[in-house]
Design an enzyme around this catalytic site. Structure first.
Site, PDB file in Angstrom:
ATOM      1  N   LYS A  74       0.799  -1.232   0.000  1.00  0.00           N
ATOM      2  CA  LYS A  74       0.000   0.000   0.000  1.00  0.00           C
ATOM      3  C   LYS A  74       0.833   1.285   0.000  1.00  0.00           C
ATOM      4  O   LYS A  74       0.372   2.324  -0.465  1.00  0.00           O
ATOM      5  CB  LYS A  74      -0.935   0.012   1.223  1.00  0.00           C
ATOM      6  CG  LYS A  74      -2.068  -0.984   1.132  1.00  0.00           C
ATOM      7  CD  LYS A  74      -3.021  -0.824   2.305  1.00  0.00           C
ATOM      8  CE  LYS A  74      -4.039  -1.936   2.337  1.00  0.00           C
ATOM      9  NZ  LYS A  74      -5.012  -1.778   3.437  1.00  0.00           N
ATOM     10  N   ASP A 110      -9.822   2.636   2.345  1.00  0.00           N
ATOM     11  CA  ASP A 110      -9.878   2.071   3.710  1.00  0.00           C
ATOM     12  C   ASP A 110     -10.603   3.004   4.680  1.00  0.00           C
ATOM     13  O   ASP A 110     -11.328   2.552   5.562  1.00  0.00           O
ATOM     14  CB  ASP A 110      -8.467   1.795   4.238  1.00  0.00           C
ATOM     15  CG  ASP A 110      -7.868   0.531   3.624  1.00  0.00           C
ATOM     16  OD1 ASP A 110      -8.639  -0.324   3.163  1.00  0.00           O
ATOM     17  OD2 ASP A 110      -6.631   0.415   3.608  1.00  0.00           O
TER      18      ASP A 110
HETATM   19  P1  NAP Z   1       0.160  -2.831  11.449  1.00  0.00           P
HETATM   20  O1  NAP Z   1       0.501  -1.671  10.600  1.00  0.00           O
HETATM   21  O2  NAP Z   1       1.126  -3.960  11.562  1.00  0.00           O
HETATM   22  O3  NAP Z   1      -0.153  -2.278  12.943  1.00  0.00           O
HETATM   23  C1  NAP Z   1      -0.402  -3.170  13.989  1.00  0.00           C
HETATM   24  C2  NAP Z   1      -0.868  -2.399  15.228  1.00  0.00           C
HETATM   25  O4  NAP Z   1      -1.262  -3.367  16.210  1.00  0.00           O
HETATM   26  C3  NAP Z   1       0.214  -1.531  15.874  1.00  0.00           C
HETATM   27  O5  NAP Z   1      -0.382  -0.390  16.424  1.00  0.00           O
HETATM   28  C4  NAP Z   1       0.742  -2.457  16.969  1.00  0.00           C
HETATM   29  O6  NAP Z   1       1.282  -1.763  18.092  1.00  0.00           O
HETATM   30  C5  NAP Z   1      -0.533  -3.142  17.408  1.00  0.00           C
HETATM   31  N1  NAP Z   1      -0.251  -4.439  18.068  1.00  0.00           N
HETATM   32  C6  NAP Z   1       0.170  -5.577  17.474  1.00  0.00           C
HETATM   33  N2  NAP Z   1       0.292  -6.548  18.390  1.00  0.00           N
HETATM   34  C7  NAP Z   1      -0.052  -6.017  19.591  1.00  0.00           C
HETATM   35  C8  NAP Z   1      -0.133  -6.529  20.921  1.00  0.00           C
HETATM   36  N3  NAP Z   1       0.158  -7.799  21.195  1.00  0.00           N
HETATM   37  N4  NAP Z   1      -0.550  -5.699  21.909  1.00  0.00           N
HETATM   38  C9  NAP Z   1      -0.881  -4.410  21.632  1.00  0.00           C
HETATM   39  N5  NAP Z   1      -0.812  -3.860  20.386  1.00  0.00           N
HETATM   40  C10 NAP Z   1      -0.405  -4.662  19.382  1.00  0.00           C
HETATM   41  O7  NAP Z   1      -1.204  -3.523  10.975  1.00  0.00           O
HETATM   42  P2  NAP Z   1      -2.441  -2.830  10.196  1.00  0.00           P
HETATM   43  O8  NAP Z   1      -2.244  -2.976   8.732  1.00  0.00           O
HETATM   44  O9  NAP Z   1      -2.654  -1.488  10.770  1.00  0.00           O
HETATM   45  O10 NAP Z   1      -3.635  -3.825  10.597  1.00  0.00           O
HETATM   46  C11 NAP Z   1      -4.117  -3.913  11.930  1.00  0.00           C
HETATM   47  C12 NAP Z   1      -5.276  -4.909  11.998  1.00  0.00           C
HETATM   48  O11 NAP Z   1      -6.367  -4.435  11.247  1.00  0.00           O
HETATM   49  C13 NAP Z   1      -4.952  -6.298  11.414  1.00  0.00           C
HETATM   50  O12 NAP Z   1      -5.524  -7.266  12.259  1.00  0.00           O
HETATM   51  C14 NAP Z   1      -5.646  -6.303  10.065  1.00  0.00           C
HETATM   52  O13 NAP Z   1      -6.047  -7.596   9.671  1.00  0.00           O
HETATM   53  C15 NAP Z   1      -6.868  -5.444  10.384  1.00  0.00           C
HETATM   54  N6  NAP Z   1      -7.414  -4.783   9.182  1.00  0.00           N
HETATM   55  C16 NAP Z   1      -8.711  -5.010   8.898  1.00  0.00           C
HETATM   56  C17 NAP Z   1      -9.266  -4.395   7.785  1.00  0.00           C
HETATM   57  C18 NAP Z   1     -10.702  -4.653   7.442  1.00  0.00           C
HETATM   58  O14 NAP Z   1     -11.081  -4.431   6.283  1.00  0.00           O
HETATM   59  N7  NAP Z   1     -11.542  -5.048   8.383  1.00  0.00           N
HETATM   60  C19 NAP Z   1      -8.490  -3.544   6.973  1.00  0.00           C
HETATM   61  C20 NAP Z   1      -7.148  -3.320   7.328  1.00  0.00           C
HETATM   62  C21 NAP Z   1      -6.626  -3.959   8.436  1.00  0.00           C
HETATM   63  P3  NAP Z   1       2.840  -1.330  18.165  1.00  0.00           P
HETATM   64  O15 NAP Z   1       2.930  -0.035  17.424  1.00  0.00           O
HETATM   65  O16 NAP Z   1       3.093  -1.218  19.618  1.00  0.00           O
HETATM   66  O17 NAP Z   1       3.612  -2.447  17.503  1.00  0.00           O
END
Ligand code: NAP
Length: 277
Positions: A74, A110
């Protein structure tokens, strides 16, 4: 099979991509509108180092009409495009590319995936919203909510990342240690990966601070009902499931690609079937 040499194709690229529900969702919508002779939506696993070749293919193949970018493309895709929508530029990520008069144009849908389901049940202007997480999804959500004049706060495990994002979008930070203030918020959105299978028995915040009539939106969609949403329901909060985001970012994409109004209920049904909801 109604496809021909004139049909336009759209490809979702990611690494991995085989789990993607987008091809099923879009192709069912083409069929419903009777345009499955004009469009087909496919998927391909592409490594980041090969993304530029995909873009080159898109430039030289006239029927290669659209590209959907998922993790990890992205951000990378931005440097290959001829034009990028202002919102996508501010978010710093593109998930939708379409060819217009030979030019590759990028958008981010998004943010609509979160704003549309919320606006179905509430106004956002002036609402106090807590976004959990400071990753890629949180960026689009924070921007989308700020644009709607909501009062946005970010809470993240890594405080520095929350502070950086908050500074960039001129919003506030809630410290992880101040979780008792969670009950002051109108809306809470989980944009972390916490609660996703196989770690579905954890919540990103202490759910005892949730309260009646709050709106709790968890963008994690496997499982459908995360632990956070289960706990929110116990407190009589209103819940929004993560597949709504998946649905509405896809609806917005469909409309960009085809120029037609998306058959939302057909797309919803496909997601519900695939996610066994
Ligand atoms: P990302 O960029 O990798 O960000 C992950 C986030 O989760 C960071 O803020 C991270 O915190 C936090 N995190 C991960 N493990 C954690 C833990 N054990 N305890 C507390 N915080 C934790 O991922 P992303 O692309 O933003 O996606 C995030 C989620 O949204 C994923 O599950 C993805 O599947 C979902 N999503 C869903 C949709 C939909 O259409 N429904 C669309 C996009 C994404 P730190 O900064 O501390 O590492």
């Amino acid at each position: 099979m109604r496809l021909s040499a004139k049909s336009k194709f759209i490809i979702i690229v990611g690494d991995p991509v085989s789990h993607s529900l987008s091809p099923a969702m879009h192709n069912a919508a083409y069929e419903k509108l009777g345009i499955d002779d004009q469009f087909v939506y496919l998927g391909a696993n592409v490594k980041v180092v090969n993304l530029k070749e995909v873009v080159l293919a898109m430039r030289v193949m006239d029927n290669f009409y659209g590209l959907t970018c998922t993790i990890p493309h992205k951000v990378e895709i931005l440097k290959y495009l001829d034009w990028v929508d202002e919102k996508a530029k501010k978010i710093g990520a593109v998930n939708t590319v379409v060819k217009k008069n030979g030019l590759l144009c990028g958008y981010n849908t998004d943010l609509l995936g979160v704003v549309i389901p919320l606006e179905k049940i509430t106004y956002l202007k002036g609402k106090k919203v807590l976004v959990l997480g400071a990753g890629g999804a949180a960026r689009a959500i924070v921007y989308g909510l700020k644009n709607k004049k909501a009062l946005v706060y970010i809470l993240n495990r890594t405080l520095e990342k929350a502070e950086k994002l908050a500074k960039e979008f001129d919003v506030k930070v809630l410290n992880y240690k101040d979780q008792k203030k969670i009950s002051d918020f109108d809306i809470i959105i989980n944009a972390t990966s916490v609660g996703m299978e196989p770690f579905s028995n954890i919540t990103p915040i202490d759910p005892s601070f949730l309260r009646k009539n709050q709106i709790v939106f968890d963008i994690v969609y496997t499982p459908k009902e995360t632990k956070l949403l289960k706990e929110a329901k116990k407190k009589k909060a209103k819940v929004i499931y993560g597949f709504e985001m998946l649905l509405y970012q896809g609806v917005a994409q469909f409309e960009i690609y085809t120029g037609k109004k998306a058959p939302v209920e057909v797309m919803r049904k496909v997601l519900e079937e695939k996610l066994k909801i």
